[in-house]
Design a protein around this motif. Sequence first.
Motif, PDB file in Angstrom:
ATOM      1  N   LEU A   1      15.567 -17.142 -56.746  1.00 35.86           N
ATOM      2  CA  LEU A   1      15.038 -16.289 -55.827  1.00 35.86           C
ATOM      3  C   LEU A   1      13.665 -16.789 -55.131  1.00 35.86           C
ATOM      4  O   LEU A   1      13.683 -16.463 -53.925  1.00 35.86           O
ATOM      5  N   VAL A   2      12.690 -17.623 -55.809  1.00 31.69           N
ATOM      6  CA  VAL A   2      11.731 -17.943 -55.108  1.00 31.69           C
ATOM      7  C   VAL A   2      12.093 -18.807 -54.246  1.00 31.69           C
ATOM      8  O   VAL A   2      11.383 -19.106 -53.095  1.00 31.69           O
ATOM      9  N   PHE A   3      13.142 -20.158 -54.510  1.00 37.16           N
ATOM     10  CA  PHE A   3      13.697 -20.930 -53.514  1.00 37.16           C
ATOM     11  C   PHE A   3      14.221 -20.318 -52.207  1.00 37.16           C
ATOM     12  O   PHE A   3      14.020 -20.774 -51.094  1.00 37.16           O
ATOM     13  N   ALA A   4      14.803 -19.123 -52.481  1.00 37.42           N
ATOM     14  CA  ALA A   4      15.513 -18.630 -51.439  1.00 37.42           C
ATOM     15  C   ALA A   4      14.462 -17.876 -50.325  1.00 37.42           C
ATOM     16  O   ALA A   4      14.611 -18.072 -49.295  1.00 37.42           O
ATOM     17  N   VAL A   5      13.431 -17.408 -50.935  1.00 42.03           N
ATOM     18  CA  VAL A   5      12.216 -16.869 -50.045  1.00 42.03           C
ATOM     19  C   VAL A   5      11.814 -17.939 -49.427  1.00 42.03           C
ATOM     20  O   VAL A   5      11.303 -18.101 -48.149  1.00 42.03           O
ATOM     21  N   GLY A   6      11.444 -19.106 -50.069  1.00 43.93           N
ATOM     22  CA  GLY A   6      10.765 -20.283 -49.412  1.00 43.93           C
ATOM     23  C   GLY A   6      11.766 -20.714 -48.173  1.00 43.93           C
ATOM     24  O   GLY A   6      11.296 -21.001 -47.093  1.00 43.93           O
ATOM     25  N   PHE A   7      13.022 -20.647 -48.456  1.00 44.58           N
ATOM     26  CA  PHE A   7      14.057 -21.028 -47.469  1.00 44.58           C
ATOM     27  C   PHE A   7      13.914 -20.159 -46.354  1.00 44.58           C
ATOM     28  O   PHE A   7      14.119 -20.563 -45.079  1.00 44.58           O
ATOM     29  N   TYR A   8      14.095 -19.067 -46.527  1.00 45.75           N
ATOM     30  CA  TYR A   8      13.902 -17.769 -45.599  1.00 45.75           C
ATOM     31  C   TYR A   8      12.797 -18.076 -44.607  1.00 45.75           C
ATOM     32  O   TYR A   8      12.702 -18.017 -43.582  1.00 45.75           O
ATOM     33  N   TYR A   9      11.408 -18.360 -45.353  1.00 43.02           N
ATOM     34  CA  TYR A   9      10.319 -18.553 -44.349  1.00 43.02           C
ATOM     35  C   TYR A   9      10.583 -19.923 -43.680  1.00 43.02           C
ATOM     36  O   TYR A   9       9.794 -20.085 -42.743  1.00 43.02           O
ATOM     37  N   CYS A  10      11.169 -20.834 -44.224  1.00 47.88           N
ATOM     38  CA  CYS A  10      11.341 -22.041 -43.214  1.00 47.88           C
ATOM     39  C   CYS A  10      12.084 -21.703 -42.218  1.00 47.88           C
ATOM     40  O   CYS A  10      11.749 -22.203 -40.994  1.00 47.88           O
ATOM     41  N   LEU A  11      13.241 -21.035 -42.270  1.00 47.79           N
ATOM     42  CA  LEU A  11      14.142 -20.589 -40.998  1.00 47.79           C
ATOM     43  C   LEU A  11      13.103 -19.502 -40.178  1.00 47.79           C
ATOM     44  O   LEU A  11      13.303 -19.963 -38.870  1.00 47.79           O
ATOM     45  N   VAL A  12      12.337 -18.661 -40.684  1.00 45.34           N
ATOM     46  CA  VAL A  12      11.409 -17.801 -39.870  1.00 45.34           C
ATOM     47  C   VAL A  12      10.706 -18.794 -38.901  1.00 45.34           C
ATOM     48  O   VAL A  12      10.403 -18.658 -37.841  1.00 45.34           O
ATOM     49  N   ILE A  13       9.681 -19.662 -39.563  1.00 47.76           N
ATOM     50  CA  ILE A  13       8.683 -20.527 -39.102  1.00 47.76           C
ATOM     51  C   ILE A  13       9.432 -21.560 -38.023  1.00 47.76           C
ATOM     52  O   ILE A  13       9.027 -21.396 -36.946  1.00 47.76           O
ATOM     53  N   VAL A  14      10.551 -22.048 -38.173  1.00 49.72           N
ATOM     54  CA  VAL A  14      11.347 -22.958 -37.400  1.00 49.72           C
ATOM     55  C   VAL A  14      11.554 -21.939 -36.067  1.00 49.72           C
ATOM     56  O   VAL A  14      11.365 -22.425 -34.663  1.00 49.72           O
ATOM     57  N   GLY A  15      12.120 -20.982 -36.210  1.00 50.43           N
ATOM     58  CA  GLY A  15      12.335 -20.043 -35.292  1.00 50.43           C
ATOM     59  C   GLY A  15      11.283 -19.540 -34.334  1.00 50.43           C
ATOM     60  O   GLY A  15      11.456 -19.358 -33.067  1.00 50.43           O
ATOM     61  N   ASN A  16      10.050 -19.342 -35.023  1.00 52.88           N
ATOM     62  CA  ASN A  16       8.982 -18.990 -34.304  1.00 52.88           C
ATOM     63  C   ASN A  16       8.310 -20.217 -33.601  1.00 52.88           C
ATOM     64  O   ASN A  16       7.737 -20.044 -32.378  1.00 52.88           O
ATOM     65  N   LEU A  17       8.622 -21.303 -33.927  1.00 57.45           N
ATOM     66  CA  LEU A  17       8.232 -22.461 -33.214  1.00 57.45           C
ATOM     67  C   LEU A  17       9.084 -23.122 -32.231  1.00 57.45           C
ATOM     68  O   LEU A  17       8.704 -23.378 -31.143  1.00 57.45           O
ATOM     69  N   VAL A  18      10.465 -23.033 -32.466  1.00 56.00           N
ATOM     70  CA  VAL A  18      11.292 -23.431 -31.580  1.00 56.00           C
ATOM     71  C   VAL A  18      11.503 -22.500 -30.384  1.00 56.00           C
ATOM     72  O   VAL A  18      11.620 -23.105 -29.372  1.00 56.00           O
ATOM     73  N   ASP A  19      11.546 -21.403 -30.747  1.00 59.32           N
ATOM     74  CA  ASP A  19      11.664 -20.356 -29.831  1.00 59.32           C
ATOM     75  C   ASP A  19      10.598 -19.361 -29.636  1.00 59.32           C
ATOM     76  O   ASP A  19      10.464 -18.161 -30.016  1.00 59.32           O
ATOM     77  N   TYR A  20       9.389 -19.987 -29.551  1.00 55.38           N
ATOM     78  CA  TYR A  20       8.057 -19.525 -29.443  1.00 55.38           C
ATOM     79  C   TYR A  20       8.022 -18.322 -28.747  1.00 55.38           C
ATOM     80  O   TYR A  20       7.457 -17.296 -29.075  1.00 55.38           O
ATOM     81  N   ASP A  21       8.497 -18.154 -27.636  1.00 55.36           N
ATOM     82  CA  ASP A  21       8.309 -17.068 -26.636  1.00 55.36           C
ATOM     83  C   ASP A  21       9.030 -15.759 -27.039  1.00 55.36           C
ATOM     84  O   ASP A  21       8.364 -14.400 -26.685  1.00 55.36           O
ATOM     85  N   THR A  22       9.957 -16.053 -27.605  1.00 53.94           N
ATOM     86  CA  THR A  22      10.813 -14.622 -28.077  1.00 53.94           C
ATOM     87  C   THR A  22       9.904 -13.811 -29.059  1.00 53.94           C
ATOM     88  O   THR A  22       9.666 -12.652 -28.412  1.00 53.94           O
ATOM     89  N   ASN A  23       9.424 -14.458 -29.949  1.00 55.55           N
ATOM     90  CA  ASN A  23       8.542 -13.369 -30.892  1.00 55.55           C
ATOM     91  C   ASN A  23       7.164 -13.191 -30.301  1.00 55.55           C
ATOM     92  O   ASN A  23       6.677 -12.373 -30.772  1.00 55.55           O
ATOM     93  N   TYR A  24       6.709 -14.224 -29.413  1.00 48.87           N
ATOM     94  CA  TYR A  24       5.451 -14.127 -28.698  1.00 48.87           C
ATOM     95  C   TYR A  24       5.734 -12.712 -27.987  1.00 48.87           C
ATOM     96  O   TYR A  24       4.597 -12.101 -27.987  1.00 48.87           O
ATOM     97  N   GLN A  25       6.824 -12.647 -27.206  1.00 55.04           N
ATOM     98  CA  GLN A  25       6.810 -11.261 -26.350  1.00 55.04           C
ATOM     99  C   GLN A  25       6.822 -10.050 -27.214  1.00 55.04           C
ATOM    100  O   GLN A  25       6.367  -8.838 -26.973  1.00 55.04           O
ATOM    101  N   PHE A  26       7.228 -10.223 -28.514  1.00 54.83           N
ATOM    102  CA  PHE A  26       7.346  -8.898 -29.502  1.00 54.83           C
ATOM    103  C   PHE A  26       5.639  -8.700 -29.848  1.00 54.83           C
ATOM    104  O   PHE A  26       5.458  -7.416 -29.611  1.00 54.83           O
ATOM    105  N   VAL A  27       5.114  -9.726 -30.281  1.00 50.95           N
ATOM    106  CA  VAL A  27       3.585  -9.373 -30.425  1.00 50.95           C
ATOM    107  C   VAL A  27       2.995  -9.026 -29.358  1.00 50.95           C
ATOM    108  O   VAL A  27       2.064  -7.936 -29.569  1.00 50.95           O
ATOM    109  N   LYS A  28       3.140  -9.554 -28.243  1.00 45.31           N
ATOM    110  CA  LYS A  28       2.630  -9.090 -26.892  1.00 45.31           C
ATOM    111  C   LYS A  28       2.511  -7.483 -26.523  1.00 45.31           C
ATOM    112  O   LYS A  28       1.797  -7.122 -26.311  1.00 45.31           O
TER     113      LYS A  28
END
Length: 165
Positions: A10-37
Amino acid sequence: MILRLAKIALVFAVGFYYCLVIVGNLVDYDTNYQFVKHVLMMDTASASHHGQWRALNSPFWHSTFYISIIAWEIATMACCWWGGFKMARIFRRSAVEFHQAKRMAILGLTLGLMMWLVAFLSVGGEWFLMWQSKTWNGQEAAFRMFTVLGIVLLLVARPDPEGQP
């Protein structure tokens, strides 16, 4: 031993989840930036609400908040991966040693919980009135992640049963 395997997985699964979130936030920066904005601008919260003075309309603040969220996610991911590896490395050792090895995983899980509770549910949800938005409301996702991480933290923090190595 199965409980230890569950904790590690489960700890590895959470680490993996955050890997995917980070990649998504960096590769598709503008999508979640728009959310924050939009959350910070409060442009889809009730216009008649007396809390509109809290809105932050500067791109500087939008970027600062978003970059800090990504940095927080990176710290959470790193702690979970590091904690998972520490736990896996001493998988067959004593309960005391295994319990001590959980510290970094517990830190990572706590960082994740704090992000969802503080950044999304408290600051975004209550301060910037995200709950009023039909378009930019991430409270359901934040609550879901807070719950998942909380359950994992409770399991990981649980001591091994008596008689376990």
